[in-house]
Scaffold this motif. Structure first.
Motif, mmCIF file in Angstrom:
data_model
loop_
_atom_site.group_PDB
_atom_site.id
_atom_site.type_symbol
_atom_site.label_atom_id
_atom_site.label_comp_id
_atom_site.label_asym_id
_atom_site.label_seq_id
_atom_site.Cartn_x
_atom_site.Cartn_y
_atom_site.Cartn_z
ATOM 1 N N GLU A 139 0.802 -1.215 0.000
ATOM 2 C CA GLU A 139 0.000 0.000 0.000
ATOM 3 C C GLU A 139 0.840 1.273 0.000
ATOM 4 O O GLU A 139 0.293 2.376 0.059
ATOM 5 C CB GLU A 139 -0.990 0.037 1.174
ATOM 6 N N GLY A 140 2.150 1.157 -0.060
ATOM 7 C CA GLY A 140 2.986 2.341 -0.177
ATOM 8 C C GLY A 140 2.961 2.886 -1.595
ATOM 9 O O GLY A 140 2.647 2.191 -2.554
ATOM 10 N N LEU A 141 3.303 4.177 -1.726
ATOM 11 C CA LEU A 141 3.417 4.816 -3.033
ATOM 12 C C LEU A 141 4.896 4.917 -3.392
ATOM 13 O O LEU A 141 5.704 5.386 -2.587
ATOM 14 C CB LEU A 141 2.781 6.209 -3.019
ATOM 15 N N ARG A 142 5.260 4.488 -4.594
ATOM 16 C CA ARG A 142 6.667 4.400 -4.981
ATOM 17 C C ARG A 142 7.045 5.508 -5.949
ATOM 18 O O ARG A 142 6.411 5.712 -6.985
ATOM 19 C CB ARG A 142 6.941 3.042 -5.642
ATOM 20 N N PHE A 143 8.117 6.237 -5.583
ATOM 21 C CA PHE A 143 8.770 7.147 -6.516
ATOM 22 C C PHE A 143 10.157 6.599 -6.812
ATOM 23 O O PHE A 143 10.870 6.174 -5.901
ATOM 24 C CB PHE A 143 8.908 8.556 -5.937
ATOM 25 N N CYS A 144 10.553 6.605 -8.072
ATOM 26 C CA CYS A 144 11.858 6.077 -8.453
ATOM 27 C C CYS A 144 12.598 7.108 -9.293
ATOM 28 O O CYS A 144 12.066 7.609 -10.290
ATOM 29 C CB CYS A 144 11.705 4.773 -9.236
ATOM 30 N N VAL A 188 6.757 16.122 1.163
ATOM 31 C CA VAL A 188 5.545 15.319 1.023
ATOM 32 C C VAL A 188 4.399 16.034 1.722
ATOM 33 O O VAL A 188 4.544 16.491 2.861
ATOM 34 C CB VAL A 188 5.732 13.912 1.637
ATOM 35 N N SER A 189 3.256 16.124 1.045
ATOM 36 C CA SER A 189 2.058 16.694 1.661
ATOM 37 C C SER A 189 0.842 15.934 1.149
ATOM 38 O O SER A 189 0.815 15.474 0.007
ATOM 39 C CB SER A 189 1.924 18.188 1.338
ATOM 40 N N ALA A 190 -0.177 15.795 2.021
ATOM 41 C CA ALA A 190 -1.373 15.031 1.657
ATOM 42 C C ALA A 190 -2.524 15.443 2.570
ATOM 43 O O ALA A 190 -2.314 16.039 3.638
ATOM 44 C CB ALA A 190 -1.105 13.529 1.788
ATOM 45 N N PRO A 191 -3.758 15.146 2.176
ATOM 46 C CA PRO A 191 -4.909 15.456 3.042
ATOM 47 C C PRO A 191 -4.946 14.603 4.302
ATOM 48 O O PRO A 191 -5.651 14.918 5.239
ATOM 49 C CB PRO A 191 -6.122 15.145 2.145
ATOM 50 N N ARG A 192 -4.211 13.491 4.311
ATOM 51 C CA ARG A 192 -4.224 12.564 5.445
ATOM 52 C C ARG A 192 -2.813 12.470 6.034
ATOM 53 O O ARG A 192 -1.828 12.793 5.361
ATOM 54 C CB ARG A 192 -4.711 11.190 4.985
ATOM 55 N N PRO A 193 -2.668 12.010 7.260
ATOM 56 C CA PRO A 193 -1.346 11.942 7.894
ATOM 57 C C PRO A 193 -0.379 11.027 7.146
ATOM 58 O O PRO A 193 -0.779 10.025 6.553
ATOM 59 C CB PRO A 193 -1.648 11.403 9.293
ATOM 60 N N ILE A 194 0.897 11.393 7.219
ATOM 61 C CA ILE A 194 1.971 10.597 6.615
ATOM 62 C C ILE A 194 2.461 9.616 7.676
ATOM 63 O O ILE A 194 2.979 10.017 8.720
ATOM 64 C CB ILE A 194 3.119 11.502 6.146
ATOM 65 N N ALA A 195 2.294 8.325 7.402
ATOM 66 C CA ALA A 195 2.694 7.320 8.387
ATOM 67 C C ALA A 195 4.211 7.186 8.445
ATOM 68 O O ALA A 195 4.802 7.150 9.517
ATOM 69 C CB ALA A 195 2.043 5.979 8.060
ATOM 70 N N LYS A 196 4.843 7.088 7.276
ATOM 71 C CA LYS A 196 6.295 6.939 7.241
ATOM 72 C C LYS A 196 6.777 7.165 5.815
ATOM 73 O O LYS A 196 6.009 7.098 4.862
ATOM 74 C CB LYS A 196 6.738 5.564 7.739
ATOM 75 N N VAL A 197 8.064 7.428 5.687
ATOM 76 C CA VAL A 197 8.738 7.539 4.397
ATOM 77 C C VAL A 197 9.981 6.674 4.473
ATOM 78 O O VAL A 197 10.807 6.828 5.378
ATOM 79 C CB VAL A 197 9.128 8.995 4.056
ATOM 80 N N GLU A 198 10.114 5.736 3.515
ATOM 81 C CA GLU A 198 11.254 4.817 3.501
ATOM 82 C C GLU A 198 11.971 4.903 2.163
ATOM 83 O O GLU A 198 11.470 5.483 1.207
ATOM 84 C CB GLU A 198 10.787 3.383 3.758
ATOM 85 N N SER A 199 13.163 4.313 2.107
ATOM 86 C CA SER A 199 13.940 4.327 0.873
ATOM 87 C C SER A 199 14.876 3.138 0.834
ATOM 88 O O SER A 199 15.211 2.549 1.873
ATOM 89 C CB SER A 199 14.762 5.621 0.764
ATOM 90 N N TYR A 235 4.027 6.267 2.789
ATOM 91 C CA TYR A 235 2.893 5.550 3.357
ATOM 92 C C TYR A 235 1.979 6.552 4.063
ATOM 93 O O TYR A 235 2.417 7.294 4.946
ATOM 94 C CB TYR A 235 3.366 4.493 4.361
ATOM 95 N N TYR A 236 0.711 6.578 3.655
ATOM 96 C CA TYR A 236 -0.292 7.424 4.294
ATOM 97 C C TYR A 236 -1.186 6.579 5.191
ATOM 98 O O TYR A 236 -1.397 5.389 4.933
ATOM 99 C CB TYR A 236 -1.172 8.123 3.251
ATOM 100 N N LYS A 237 -1.739 7.181 6.214
ATOM 101 C CA LYS A 237 -2.765 6.522 7.002
ATOM 102 C C LYS A 237 -4.092 6.581 6.245
ATOM 103 O O LYS A 237 -4.416 7.585 5.630
ATOM 104 C CB LYS A 237 -2.897 7.210 8.371
ATOM 105 N N ASP A 238 -4.846 5.475 6.272
ATOM 106 C CA ASP A 238 -6.123 5.390 5.547
ATOM 107 C C ASP A 238 -5.930 5.763 4.076
ATOM 108 O O ASP A 238 -6.637 6.602 3.528
ATOM 109 C CB ASP A 238 -7.169 6.324 6.172
ATOM 110 N N SER A 239 -4.947 5.114 3.444
ATOM 111 C CA SER A 239 -4.571 5.510 2.089
ATOM 112 C C SER A 239 -5.578 5.089 1.033
ATOM 113 O O SER A 239 -5.729 5.758 0.017
ATOM 114 C CB SER A 239 -3.198 4.925 1.733
#
Length: 792
Positions: A139-144, A188-199, A235-239
């Protein structure tokens, strides 16, 4: 197209590129990426620097500017040939010029020409693109950010072009020898909380910018080496929530035009009725197309250069896939490289014998088939007639890149009515245009497996998608206030999967003084049952979106029109090419028929003699290839490969061994080269060992290997059977299920489907003493698995 030799230039020419800075602005599901490239000419003569580089396959370049000294020039989008002519005219008159254009064959490779850079002068190039972020299995969003330009394999007999009209080549060198630096930061910005950012790379700690944790920044740690792509996972909460974002048009653009009107982006997450999703389909024709080119011999984690190889992981994955297929389906396995072959002449019914035969051949698979020609095996697969009531599901695994990407995508699209395509990019540098494009045009799903990723969880998620009933009769209808009309920019939705995102872009024209809300309804039929999902959204534009959605909408429309133009053989029926150029120039987004051109109107003197050309090396990972014992006839293949190399057609040096010239199309995997290799060692992973013992029916049988995996003796396993009326096969199946649930719950996504098959087999046996079997198995294995967990 680019011919990458994969070798360091013999002249060891100086590299004028000094540094790259990248800033990423992620807003919910999309990102705006700004790259700044710093050049410096330390030579005594004016130079023309050519830098060939990859971008994500769904990137839409929307800005290009150059700064020399204090003077800055912003590029404009023009028809490609006109842009090339203007570039050449500027160079001949002594002016600085810059040309950025897309490859003729693949939309994710670009060439940047920096022309007539004077001695001692520096130039700063600013490049900006927008892109969608792909949803991953977790459920994470991937940028490469591709840092590796892998060799593109040119099919035999095809003509090699170039990115810039036949002149651009690129030399790729080991990452440790690249002399330019990279800095990277993301907001990173979104309407919902950001759970984590990994790489996959080292990051500095995440910095949240507000108490709600809806905004954050993150940066690449100092000292990054060009040994891998830079991947960021957000990763967003309630994505998984459907949403709509409306972006205001450009104030300077004409109302009624694409850039002047608002654009809406819909993020759709269909929720299917539980009744329709209660069971997976138990039929289908599953075709697995496996890359066996030389580079599949590389380690999965190429930054370390050790551990399991890509072909090893592919073999394990095929084992898991075959064991998880439903009883009653059909299947076949293809291997491809410079040629292709298949295990069975045509797809065979799933049975114990066919599975045993297939696994014997899978064990012999090696990275021994040369280059990466995927078009011909696809043509062969699509030429095979489909099986009645057995929907075709195509799984494609490749780590390579091809020059004829657009031809491959066109072929998949032409046959999209007869199959669903699930594609997997293995390792750094796999073409995102190829991988995501095949899945998109084939109505399936794509995944990327890099670094230390395990291939199996992602592949099993896609197998789960393939077992979902096909969604048909999909339609999207809009309910908008009077005075507001809609023009859809995205192609029609052809596939939907439970819980997976679909993005739709549309242009909103007109205004309404009454209502500020719109509604979109997605209707479809699933397992013969009509269904629908609705999304209500505000028509009020969001603030500060920077035209990102407009440009992504324009890019989506351009790509759809380009494919339509190719379908007509370039005949330009209905003025499609003109429409593409119109949208490209109006939106400032690149296309196959346009290019960015910037000319500095300085009072330069005409250049006397040719400019020095410097092709800037792109980084590649350092790879070692080890040749297996050479079978009879392999020297002929080596000579053929060397001939191809001299003519610029073989770009994967690691493929030089065993690129045999014999035609393998009609042969099975068990060729002479197979017979010369040592058999692959037995799986050391206990879970894969256990899975390999499962029968096609879904059951297990008592035996020494099963006992060893369970950590017991055969006598212990046999003597603890709870009652004489319990069949030994039933008892063995209970033991396997308890062991998986007790010791391998973290890998549930990998074994879930084959366990479902085992449970179905147990239910069909009407096995007695279920509670006693569960209790006895728990006691023997030291587990505490409840019967209800097994689904009995």
């Amino acid at each position: 197209m680019v011919n990458c030799c994969g070798l360091l230039s013999a002249k060891k020419e100086p590299v004028p590129l000094k540094g790259i800075g990248v800033e990423v602005d992620v807003k919910d599901h999309v990102a705006t990426v700004t790259s700044t490239l710093q050049y410096e000419n330390k030579e005594e003569s004016p130079i023309e620097a050519v830098f060939v580089f990859p971008l994500p396959g769904d990137a839409a370049i929307c800005h290009f500017s150059a700064k020399i000294g204090q003077a800055e020039v912003v590029a404009k989008v023009q028809e490609k040939q006109k842009a090339r002519e203007e570039y050449d005219d500027a160079l001949s008159s002594g002016q600085q010029a810059f040309l950025l254009e897309e490859s003729e064959q693949s939309p994710d490779i670009f060439s940047l020409s920096v022309g007539s850079l004077p001695p001692g002068e520096s130039a700063s190039i600013r490049l900006q693109y927008v892109t969608e972020l792909a949803v991953q299995a977790d459920e994470g969003l991937r940028f490469c950010l591709p840092a590796v330009l892998n060799p593109r394999y040119q099919p035999q007999g095809s003509e090699g072009g170039s990115v810039s009209g036949g002149s651009a080549q690129v030399t790729s060198v080991p990452a440790c020898l690249v002399s330019y630096s990279l800095t990277f930061s993301a907001r990173v910005s979104a309407p919902r909380p950001i759970a984590k950012v990994e790489s996959n790379c080292s990051l500095d700690p995440i910095q949240y910018l507000n108490a709600e944790q809806t905004q954050a920044t993150v940066s690449l740690a100092a000292g990054h080496k060009f040994d891998r792509d830079v991947e960021i996972f957000v990763y967003y909460k309630d994505s998984h929530q459907p949403a709509a974002t409306v972006e205001a048009g450009q104030s300077s653009a004409k109302p009624g035009s694409l850039m002047g009107d608002p654009v809406v982006m819909l993020s759709l997450y269909p929720e299917f009725p539980k009744a329709a999703m209660s069971s997976h389909i138990s039929c289908g024709e599953f075709i697995f197309l496996m890359d066996r080119s030389g580079s599949m011999g590389c380690a999965m984690d190429s930054s370390r250069g050790q551990g399991q190889t890509r072909i090893d992981s592919a073999r394990d994955t095929l084992l898991l896939l075959l064991k998880s297929l439903p009883v009653g389906c059909y299947f076949n396995i293809y291997g491809f490289g410079s040629n292709y072959n298949h295990i069975f002449p045509k797809s065979v019914e799933y049975s114990q014998k066919s599975i045993d035969d297939a696994l014997k051949e899978v064990e012999k698979m090696d990275a021994d088939m040369g280059g990466t020609e995927i078009l011909q095996p696809l043509k062969h697969i699509f030429s095979q007639p489909g099986l009645p009531s057995q929907p075709r599901q195509l799984f494609i695994f490749t780590d390579g890149e091809v020059q004829n990407t657009k031809n491959v995508l066109d072929l998949v699209k032409r046959n999209s009515g007869s199959h669903r395509c699930f594609s997997f990019g293995i390792g750094e540098g796999a073409s995102s245009a190829l991988i995501t494009g095949m899945a998109k045009e084939g109505g399936g799903h794509s995944q990327f497996i890099t670094g230390t990723d395990r291939m199996q969880p992602k592949v099993m998620q896609s197998l789960g998608f393939s077992l979902q009933p096909a969604v048909v009769d999909i339609s999207v209808t809009w309910d908008l206030p009077k005075g507001v009309s809609v023009t859809t920019l995205s192609p029609p939705i052809t596939t939907l999967f439970q819980g997976q995102r679909s993005l739709v872009y549309a242009q909103l024209t007109g205004e309404s003084s009454a209502s500020t809300e719109g509604c979109v309804t997605v209707k479809y039929s699933l397992a013969g049952q009509p269904s629908m999902n609705q999304l209500h959204f505000s028509l009020k534009p969001t603030e500060d979106t920077g035209l990102t959605l407009h440009r992504l909408g324009a890019w989506t429309l351009i790509r759809s029109l380009e494919m339509e133009e190719r379908e007509h053989g370039g005949q330009n029926n209905g003025g499609v090419k003109e429409k593409i150029m119109e949208v490209s120039i109006q939106s400032g987004v690149s296309s196959a028929f346009t290019a960015f051109i910037a000319v500095s109107k300085s009072n330069g003197e005409a250049v006397q003699g040719p400019l020095l050309r410097r092709n800037i090396p792109a980084p590649r990972m350092y790879r070692m290839f080890f040749s297996p014992p050479r079978p009879p006839g392999a020297m002929l293949g080596l000579k053929s490969s060397m001939h191809s190399l001299e003519n610029g057609t073989c770009s994967d040096i690691g493929n030089l061994y065993m690129m045999g010239s014999c035609d393998m199309r009609s042969r099975k995997f068990s060729s002479s080269s197979d017979q010369s290799r040592k058999p692959t060692q037995q799986h050391k992973d206990p879970m894969l060992q256990l899975i390999s013992l499962q029968k096609a029916s879904g059951s297990w049988i008592i035996g020494p290997t099963l006992a060893t995996v369970l950590g017991k003796t055969t006598e212990e396993v046999t003597n603890t059977k709870p009652a004489s009326k319990v069949d030994q096969e039933v008892w063995a199946t209970f033991l396997a299920l308890i062991w998986l649930h007790g010791f391998k719950m973290e890998a549930e996504v990998e074994w879930k489907l084959l366990v479902m098959k085992a449970v179905s087999w147990l239910q069909a046996q009407k096995a007695p003493c279920l509670t006693e079997c569960v209790e006895a198995a728990n006691a023997l294995l030291g587990c505490e698995v409840q019967k209800d967990v097994l689904g009995l």
